[in-house]
Design a protein around this motif. Structure first.
Motif, short mmCIF file in Angstrom:
data_model
loop_
_atom_site.label_atom_id
_atom_site.label_comp_id
_atom_site.label_asym_id
_atom_site.label_seq_id
_atom_site.Cartn_x
_atom_site.Cartn_y
_atom_site.Cartn_z
N LYS A 116 0.98 -0.99 -0.12
CA LYS A 116 0.04 -0.08 0.00
C LYS A 116 0.94 1.29 0.09
O LYS A 116 0.21 2.41 -0.10
CB LYS A 116 -0.77 -0.21 1.24
N LYS A 117 2.10 1.35 0.07
CA LYS A 117 2.99 2.48 0.18
C LYS A 117 3.54 2.65 -1.23
O LYS A 117 4.44 2.30 -1.58
CB LYS A 117 4.26 2.00 1.10
N SER A 118 2.60 3.18 -2.06
CA SER A 118 2.83 3.52 -3.27
C SER A 118 4.02 4.62 -3.52
O SER A 118 4.45 4.77 -4.76
CB SER A 118 1.51 3.88 -3.92
N ASN A 119 4.11 5.35 -2.40
CA ASN A 119 5.00 6.53 -2.55
C ASN A 119 6.60 5.99 -2.19
O ASN A 119 7.60 6.84 -2.08
CB ASN A 119 4.67 7.62 -1.61
N VAL A 120 6.81 4.57 -2.05
CA VAL A 120 7.94 4.33 -1.54
C VAL A 120 8.80 3.56 -3.03
O VAL A 120 8.42 2.92 -3.76
CB VAL A 120 7.95 2.92 -0.72
N ILE A 121 10.18 3.98 -2.90
CA ILE A 121 11.02 3.42 -3.79
C ILE A 121 11.68 2.61 -3.05
O ILE A 121 12.71 2.87 -2.19
CB ILE A 121 11.95 4.43 -4.51
N VAL A 122 12.15 1.08 -3.70
CA VAL A 122 12.97 0.27 -2.98
C VAL A 122 14.37 -0.03 -4.16
O VAL A 122 14.16 -0.38 -5.23
CB VAL A 122 12.41 -0.91 -2.60
N ASN A 123 15.46 0.29 -3.65
CA ASN A 123 16.69 0.18 -4.44
C ASN A 123 17.39 -0.97 -4.28
O ASN A 123 17.48 -1.22 -3.01
CB ASN A 123 17.62 1.52 -4.70
N GLN A 124 17.45 -1.72 -5.03
CA GLN A 124 18.56 -2.90 -4.77
C GLN A 124 19.91 -2.63 -5.04
O GLN A 124 20.35 -2.26 -6.10
CB GLN A 124 18.19 -4.10 -5.70
N ILE A 125 20.95 -2.57 -3.93
CA ILE A 125 22.19 -2.19 -3.93
C ILE A 125 23.01 -3.24 -3.37
O ILE A 125 22.57 -4.08 -2.87
CB ILE A 125 22.32 -1.01 -3.17
N PHE A 126 24.33 -3.36 -3.90
CA PHE A 126 25.25 -4.24 -3.56
C PHE A 126 24.88 -5.43 -4.17
O PHE A 126 25.03 -6.57 -3.32
CB PHE A 126 25.48 -4.10 -1.90
N GLY A 127 24.41 -5.84 -5.19
CA GLY A 127 23.87 -6.90 -5.82
C GLY A 127 24.99 -7.75 -6.35
O GLY A 127 25.93 -6.99 -6.70
N ILE A 128 24.84 -8.85 -6.60
CA ILE A 128 25.74 -9.68 -7.19
C ILE A 128 25.44 -9.88 -8.83
O ILE A 128 24.37 -10.25 -9.29
CB ILE A 128 25.71 -11.06 -6.58
N PRO A 129 26.32 -9.21 -9.51
CA PRO A 129 25.90 -9.04 -11.01
C PRO A 129 26.19 -10.65 -11.81
O PRO A 129 27.33 -11.06 -11.81
CB PRO A 129 26.93 -8.12 -11.60
N ILE A 130 25.10 -11.15 -12.15
CA ILE A 130 25.31 -12.43 -13.05
C ILE A 130 24.98 -12.22 -14.37
O ILE A 130 24.09 -11.73 -14.84
CB ILE A 130 24.22 -13.43 -12.33
N TRP A 131 26.03 -12.58 -15.20
CA TRP A 131 26.08 -12.27 -16.64
C TRP A 131 25.61 -13.53 -17.37
O TRP A 131 26.30 -14.49 -17.19
CB TRP A 131 27.47 -11.64 -17.07
N VAL A 132 24.50 -13.58 -18.05
CA VAL A 132 24.08 -14.74 -18.84
C VAL A 132 23.98 -14.39 -20.34
O VAL A 132 23.02 -13.34 -20.61
CB VAL A 132 22.77 -15.03 -18.30
#
Length: 212
Positions: free
Chosen positions: A5-21
């Motif tokens: 219900k929190k439409s005004n929230v932005i969730v950023n995914q940081i420090f992710g593991i980059p998987i190259w396919v």
């Protein structure tokens, strides 16, 4: 209020593991024949899978196009995604062939003395299972019940594969492959890499010359 219900929230995914396919590479009949020859000289491993005794297979002339395909993707991953200076190259070090006959698997492991590792499937593929590093869990010392798994709480993720697909990932990433249920042998290439050039900064006393 629930997260939905929190439409005004932005969730950023940081420090992710980059998987190259990649898209699939088309192996020639000659390349497949050459790769299958390594079955005649293998080492038996922990989970009864086999690896080629030759651990520098990509130096073989018949595999030069495969090596170029892998190196081109390593360059894009290294200089494009990670934005490492072009003066520091990433070279392929060891490379070998894996053979998984029926009911054999690859145990959970990571690759030492390597920066970026890769897996390339040749025949009879299986998902590559990647495990979240314990210290990357938001609460590693506690166990919770989740209503659903997502990128933030799951302990592992499976990468679907096809013959010819190359997957690149940081060598510290724990990964494994489930047992092969098929009568057909599962065949793949694995590889490690290491940088060449000058790392760090001379003025900060962090310079490391890997050309010497």
């Amino acid at each position: 209020m629930s997260a939905e219900k929190k439409s005004n929230v932005i969730v950023n995914q940081i420090f992710g593991i980059p998987i190259w396919v990649t898209d699939p590479y088309e192996f020639s009949d000659e390349e497949k024949r050459h790769l299958k020859k390594f079955y005649n000289d293998t080492t038996l491993n922990k989970d009864q899978n086999k690896t080629s005794t030759n651990s520098y297979i990509l130096k073989d002339e018949p595999l030069k196009d495969i090596k170029k395909f892998i190196q081109d993707n390593l360059n894009a991953y290294w200089h494009g995604l990670y934005a490492v200076d072009e003066r520091v190259k990433l070279r392929i070090t060891q490379s070998w062939v894996n053979f998984n006959e029926k009911n054999t698997s690859h145990h959970s492991h990571c690759h030492s003395n390597s920066i970026i590792s890769g897996v390339m499937y040749i025949e009879n593929t299986a998902p590559l299972i990647l495990e979240r590093p314990l210290h990357w869990n938001f609460c590693p010392h506690l166990t919770f019940k989740y209503t659903k798994e997502n990128d933030w709480n799951t302990a592992e993720m499976s990468i679907k594969t096809k013959n010819g697909v190359l997957i690149l990932f940081p060598s510290t990433t724990l990964h494994r492959v489930a047992p092969n249920p098929s009568e057909n042998c599962r065949i793949s290439i694995s590889l490690n890499t290491f940088p060449v050039g000058k790392l760090g900064f001379k003025g900060r006393l962090t310079e490391l010359d890997l050309n010497e």
